[in-house]
Scaffold this active site. Structure first.
Site, short mmCIF file in Angstrom:
data_model
loop_
_atom_site.label_atom_id
_atom_site.label_comp_id
_atom_site.label_asym_id
_atom_site.label_seq_id
_atom_site.Cartn_x
_atom_site.Cartn_y
_atom_site.Cartn_z
N LYS A 1 62.79 44.73 28.76
CA LYS A 1 61.66 44.84 29.69
C LYS A 1 61.44 43.52 30.42
O LYS A 1 61.94 42.47 29.99
CB LYS A 1 60.40 45.25 28.92
CG LYS A 1 59.98 44.28 27.82
CD LYS A 1 58.96 44.92 26.87
CE LYS A 1 58.53 43.93 25.81
NZ LYS A 1 57.73 44.58 24.75
N TYR B 1 47.95 15.10 41.59
CA TYR B 1 46.64 15.61 42.00
C TYR B 1 45.55 15.22 41.00
O TYR B 1 45.73 15.35 39.79
CB TYR B 1 46.66 17.14 42.11
CG TYR B 1 47.39 17.66 43.33
CD1 TYR B 1 46.91 17.40 44.61
CD2 TYR B 1 48.55 18.41 43.19
CE1 TYR B 1 47.56 17.89 45.73
CE2 TYR B 1 49.21 18.91 44.30
CZ TYR B 1 48.71 18.65 45.58
OH TYR B 1 49.36 19.12 46.68
C1 LIG Z 1 58.20 44.22 23.51
C2 LIG Z 1 58.36 45.19 22.41
C3 LIG Z 1 59.37 45.03 21.44
C4 LIG Z 1 60.20 43.77 21.35
O1 LIG Z 1 59.41 42.78 20.75
P1 LIG Z 1 59.96 41.29 20.45
O2 LIG Z 1 58.87 40.65 19.69
O3 LIG Z 1 60.19 40.67 21.78
O4 LIG Z 1 61.22 41.46 19.69
C5 LIG Z 1 59.55 46.04 20.52
N1 LIG Z 1 58.77 47.15 20.53
C6 LIG Z 1 57.78 47.32 21.42
C7 LIG Z 1 56.94 48.55 21.36
C8 LIG Z 1 57.54 46.35 22.38
O5 LIG Z 1 56.52 46.51 23.26
#
Ligand SMILES: *Cc1c(COP(=O)(O)O)cnc(C)c1O
Length: 376
Positions: A45, A267
């Site tokens: 994702k 800044y």
């Molecule tokens: C993002 C996510 C993962 C992966 O999690 P990590 O901590 O990055 O390994 C797994 N399951 C779900 C439902 C997620 O939203």
């Protein structure tokens, strides 16, 4: 018109982001070996946590991953074009008004409510398409709650003829091995499977994210869903990181400024040179995802020396105090390392008051990106 050869993008860019695809592949394989015989999926994702799904997904597929998770339907559609054969899950569920996309592009929703389940049953009626069904065991975010579960357990027809590939849930505190919450969620998940027996309770199951994998075999079930660890984030906080580092970010030094009188830097003059000081100005800033909260708290490596970010992070520039670095090692055109094996996303996240995940997913789009491939 006189012709000219377009310049090297590395010469044009303010910073170079190197992504080590063999390290990414090795990380997936390490987790797959750790969790076999469970299957290891890959969570890609948010553009593969900022690293680039177009390059990361094929590398993971070549490493052996066959199931992929994204959050959004648009991400799933993009992934389908990249990997025609992969099993693709959409964590955020079955988006109303876009159901046809899941069927046309063979995408699996993670059903997060009874309403999702009913809708999926209707639209996938003839095609018998698999979906995952999420149970909320403690995140209080997405998935069936206890009341939904009871409804589903007592009204068996609701899930009839809907092939559920996985019953899944998500851990809230897996990154804290001392937390009791993981064990509580595991118990709740097992009880939910029991309650949905025999038909749904016998479906395959999935619970662990990256850190969950390291809580032990009880958490692996049939499918694990690592994301962050693939990209080098430590799935065992407080212990040595078993994963390889995947990203290296190098910012170009544009100018060296010698200051000899007391004088502000950046800044708001939030940092002041007190004596003779050498400042290196580097070509990246918060518009590139170098978070502004790293003002006066970030670190960089210049010629092998650790140096602090001084003054505020600007939109396009940061300033480093390189007074302690031998002059020969700092010159304009040289690079300051801002992320890499010795300066991990976890460490940078800590300095920024956030987590490594946010450092990676903030990685900007102005970097010249170099994808390292396996040596032939
Ligand atoms: C993002 C996510 C993962 C992966 O999690 P990590 O901590 O990055 O390994 C797994 N399951 C779900 C439902 C997620 O939203």
């Amino acid at each position: 018109m006189p012709s000219y050869t377009v310049s090297d993008p590395a010469a044009r860019a303010g910073a170079i982001l190197e992504i080590d695809l063999p390290a990414l592949a090795a990380n997936w394989q390490r987790l797959a070996a750790e969790t076999a015989p469970a299957e290891a999926a890959a969570v890609v994702k948010a553009d593969a946590y900022g690293l680039g799904i177009a390059q990361a997904a094929p590398a993971l597929w070549a490493a052996g991953a066959r199931a992929f998770f994204v959050a959004q339907l648009d991400e799933a559609l993009a992934l389908r074009s990249i990997l025609p054969q992969a099993t693709v899950y959409v964590l955020n569920g079955l988006m109303a008004g876009a159901e046809a996309d899941y069927l046309a592009r063979d995408l699996c929703p993670v059903l997060n409510s009874l309403e999702d389940l009913t809708r999926w049953k209707q639209i996938s009626r003839e095609r018998k398409r698999a979906a995952a069904l999420q149970i909320d065991t403690g995140m209080s975010r997405l998935g069936l709650d206890a009341r939904d579960l009871e409804t589903l357990a007592t009204e068996g027809s609701r899930a009839e003829r809907v092939p559920i590939s996985y019953l899944m849930s998500h851990l809230a505190s897996a990154d804290d091995p001392t937390s009791q919450q993981s064990a509580d969620q595991l118990a709740e998940f097992l009880a939910a499977r029991q309650r949905l027996s025999p038909r749904l309770g016998a479906a395959r199951a999935s619970l662990a994210n990256s850190a969950g994998i390291f809580l032990g075999r009880d958490y692996h079930f049939d499918l694990v869903r690592p994301g962050s660890a693939l990209y080098g984030i430590n799935p065992k906080p407080g212990q040595p990181n078993p994963m390889r580092q995947v990203v290296r970010l190098k910012g170009k030094i544009l100018q060296i400024r010698e200051i000899d009188a007391p004088r502000g830097v950046g800044y708001g003059a939030t940092w002041r040179a007190q004596g003779p000081t050498r400042i290196a100005t580097v070509a990246l800033g918060y518009a590139d995802g170098y978070l502004r909260s790293l003002s006066n708290s970030g670190q960089a490596l210049v010629g092998g020396h650790n140096v602090p970010v001084v003054g505020r992070v600007s939109m396009d520039l940061i300033t480093l105090d390189v007074t302690a670095v031998p002059e020969a090692a700092v010159r304009s055109g040289a690079y300051a390392e801002l992320l890499g094996p010795d300066l991990t996303a976890d460490a940078v996240g800590q300095a920024a008051g956030t987590i490594g995940y946010e450092i990676l997913t903030s990685l900007g789009h102005r970097y010249h990106r170099v994808y390292l491939e396996a040596a032939a």
